[in-house]
Design a protein around this motif. Structure first.
Motif, mmCIF file in Angstrom:
data_model
loop_
_atom_site.group_PDB
_atom_site.id
_atom_site.type_symbol
_atom_site.label_atom_id
_atom_site.label_comp_id
_atom_site.label_asym_id
_atom_site.label_seq_id
_atom_site.Cartn_x
_atom_site.Cartn_y
_atom_site.Cartn_z
ATOM 1 N N UNK A 49 16.030 -6.899 -12.030
ATOM 2 C CA UNK A 49 14.847 -7.583 -11.523
ATOM 3 C C UNK A 49 14.036 -6.630 -10.628
ATOM 4 N N UNK A 50 12.729 -6.756 -10.673
ATOM 5 C CA UNK A 50 11.850 -5.943 -9.843
ATOM 6 C C UNK A 50 10.572 -6.705 -9.579
ATOM 7 N N UNK A 51 9.600 -6.018 -8.991
ATOM 8 C CA UNK A 51 8.332 -6.665 -8.636
ATOM 9 C C UNK A 51 7.167 -5.818 -9.145
ATOM 10 N N UNK A 52 6.133 -6.486 -9.633
ATOM 11 C CA UNK A 52 4.863 -5.840 -9.945
ATOM 12 C C UNK A 52 3.852 -6.376 -8.945
ATOM 13 N N UNK A 53 3.311 -5.514 -8.082
ATOM 14 C CA UNK A 53 2.286 -5.990 -7.148
ATOM 15 C C UNK A 53 0.914 -5.825 -7.793
ATOM 16 N N UNK A 54 0.090 -6.856 -7.656
ATOM 17 C CA UNK A 54 -1.257 -6.851 -8.236
ATOM 18 C C UNK A 54 -2.244 -6.917 -7.071
ATOM 19 N N UNK A 97 18.807 -3.227 -21.155
ATOM 20 C CA UNK A 97 18.212 -2.077 -20.477
ATOM 21 C C UNK A 97 16.813 -2.420 -19.980
ATOM 22 N N UNK A 98 16.461 -3.708 -20.028
ATOM 23 C CA UNK A 98 15.099 -4.125 -19.684
ATOM 24 C C UNK A 98 15.080 -4.883 -18.353
ATOM 25 N N UNK A 99 14.201 -4.461 -17.471
ATOM 26 C CA UNK A 99 14.052 -5.090 -16.155
ATOM 27 C C UNK A 99 12.842 -6.020 -16.170
ATOM 28 N N UNK A 100 13.006 -7.216 -15.631
ATOM 29 C CA UNK A 100 11.878 -8.143 -15.521
ATOM 30 C C UNK A 100 11.211 -7.970 -14.156
ATOM 31 N N UNK A 101 9.902 -7.771 -14.185
ATOM 32 C CA UNK A 101 9.146 -7.572 -12.949
ATOM 33 C C UNK A 101 8.358 -8.836 -12.625
ATOM 34 N N UNK A 102 8.680 -9.464 -11.502
ATOM 35 C CA UNK A 102 7.952 -10.651 -11.057
ATOM 36 C C UNK A 102 6.614 -10.199 -10.488
ATOM 37 N N UNK A 103 5.530 -10.752 -10.993
ATOM 38 C CA UNK A 103 4.215 -10.342 -10.508
ATOM 39 C C UNK A 103 3.817 -11.187 -9.304
ATOM 40 N N UNK A 104 3.246 -10.527 -8.299
ATOM 41 C CA UNK A 104 2.724 -11.262 -7.140
ATOM 42 C C UNK A 104 1.433 -11.964 -7.580
ATOM 43 N N UNK A 105 1.321 -13.255 -7.319
ATOM 44 C CA UNK A 105 0.219 -14.059 -7.860
ATOM 45 C C UNK A 105 -0.819 -14.429 -6.787
#
Ligand code: FE
Ligand code: FE
Ligand code: ZN
Length: 302
Positions: free
Chosen positions: A174-179, A139-147
């Motif tokens: 899968x998802x994205x975390x924007x920084x 139930x856990x999504x991994x968020x790729x962070x923009x580097x």
């Protein structure tokens, strides 16, 4: 507005994180399950966790917005040392289990650094590792962070993020975390955020954005440095960041501050006071506080 900050986990686990978040007036938070720099982890204490769930309900905090961050040293991009690569894969698989126990839905991950191998091969290493990690139902999504693109970091262009997502089998996990600091340092103009979102939507798809790290930057656009500044005290500026936070297309996405602690003086390197209570207040009021550093010191020195 769903807003919080990085908080510590510590002895009381999720409960400690929650209490810290509440002290900042936050309605969500992000934690590491141990020290960000290492991978030493204790088993989850379920008594504290259940107390945290209860307190969250009481305070109107939705566990579905709470974010876990994987430690920086997990590197899925480089497999020259096979033992380290396997360790990173295993660690993340365990981190997913820990998050499931706490009912936490998202883990933010730095895609990795290529250090000494081809970028293309490094990207494929990340894909291979994530496909291993995500092959079990969870139930856990991994968020790729923009580097920011510091050193040999991967995931500093939208094209690289797209490549990773395109090749991951479990697109549901899968998802994205924007920084914002990283994007600025990578060369994306945060003061033209609508243009950025359009570009993101065309290349990756806006629905993949599940978290925003809101940080100002100490460096100009394209610097590839990754040094966070307090909200309104950097090169992105308060107005641009406020627009991003309040953007209607991201209204359901948690915003997390990872801005630096401040010291007793502006020059002080021993940074001991968290800025989050004051930054969250500025953001909620929509008004920049040019005296924030002094206000923070006065508040915590009492
Ligand atoms: Fe991060
Ligand atoms: Fe970040
Ligand atoms: Zn950063």
């Amino acid at each position: 507005m769903i807003i919080g900050s990085h908080v510590s986990f510590g002895r009381d686990g999720l409960l400690g994180s929650l209490k810290e978040a509440l002290s900042y007036g936050a309605n969500t938070f992000m934690f590491y399950t141990g020290a960000p720099q290492n991978t030493l982890r204790k088993p989850i204490d379920m008594d504290n966790t259940e107390e945290a769930w209860r307190l969250m309900k009481e305070n109107g905090i939705d566990i579905n917005t709470v974010i876990c961050h994987a430690p920086y040293i997990v590197n899925l991009a480089n497999n020259l040392d096979e033992r380290k690569y396997d360790f990173s894969i295993n660690f993340l698989a365990q981190e997913i289990k820990r998050c499931e126990e706490m009912k936490v839905k998202y883990i933010v991950l730095h895609p990795g650094s290529s250090v000494g191998i081809d970028r293309d091969i490094a990207l494929d290493n990340i894909v291979f590792a994530l496909n291993q990690i995500l092959k079990n139902d969870s139930s856990v999504t991994i968020l790729l962070e923009t580097m920011a693109g510091k050193g040999t970091e991967l995931g500093c262009t939208l094209e690289e993020i797209k490549y990773l997502i395109d090749n991951i089998e479990r697109k549901d996990l899968i998802g994205v975390c924007i920084d914002t600091c990283h994007l600025n340092d990578a060369g994306y103009n945060m003061s033209k955020f609508d243009d950025f979102l359009n570009e993101f939507n065309e290349i990756v798809g806006i629905n993949y954005i599940k978290c925003v790290h809101v940080n100002d930057s100490k460096n100009p656009m394209s610097a590839h440095k990754d040094r966070h500044a307090n909200i309104g005290y950097g090169t992105i500026g308060f107005d641009a960041l406020l627009k991003i936070i309040n953007h209607e297309l991201l209204s359901n996405v948690p915003k997390i501050l990872e801005t630096p602690y401040i010291g007793d003086t502006d020059e002080d390197k021993a940074r001991i006071y968290p800025p989050y209570k004051f930054e969250i207040t500025m953001i909620k009021e929509g008004k920049f506080n040019s005296n924030m550093m002094n206000d923070i010191r006065a508040y915590y020195q009492e």
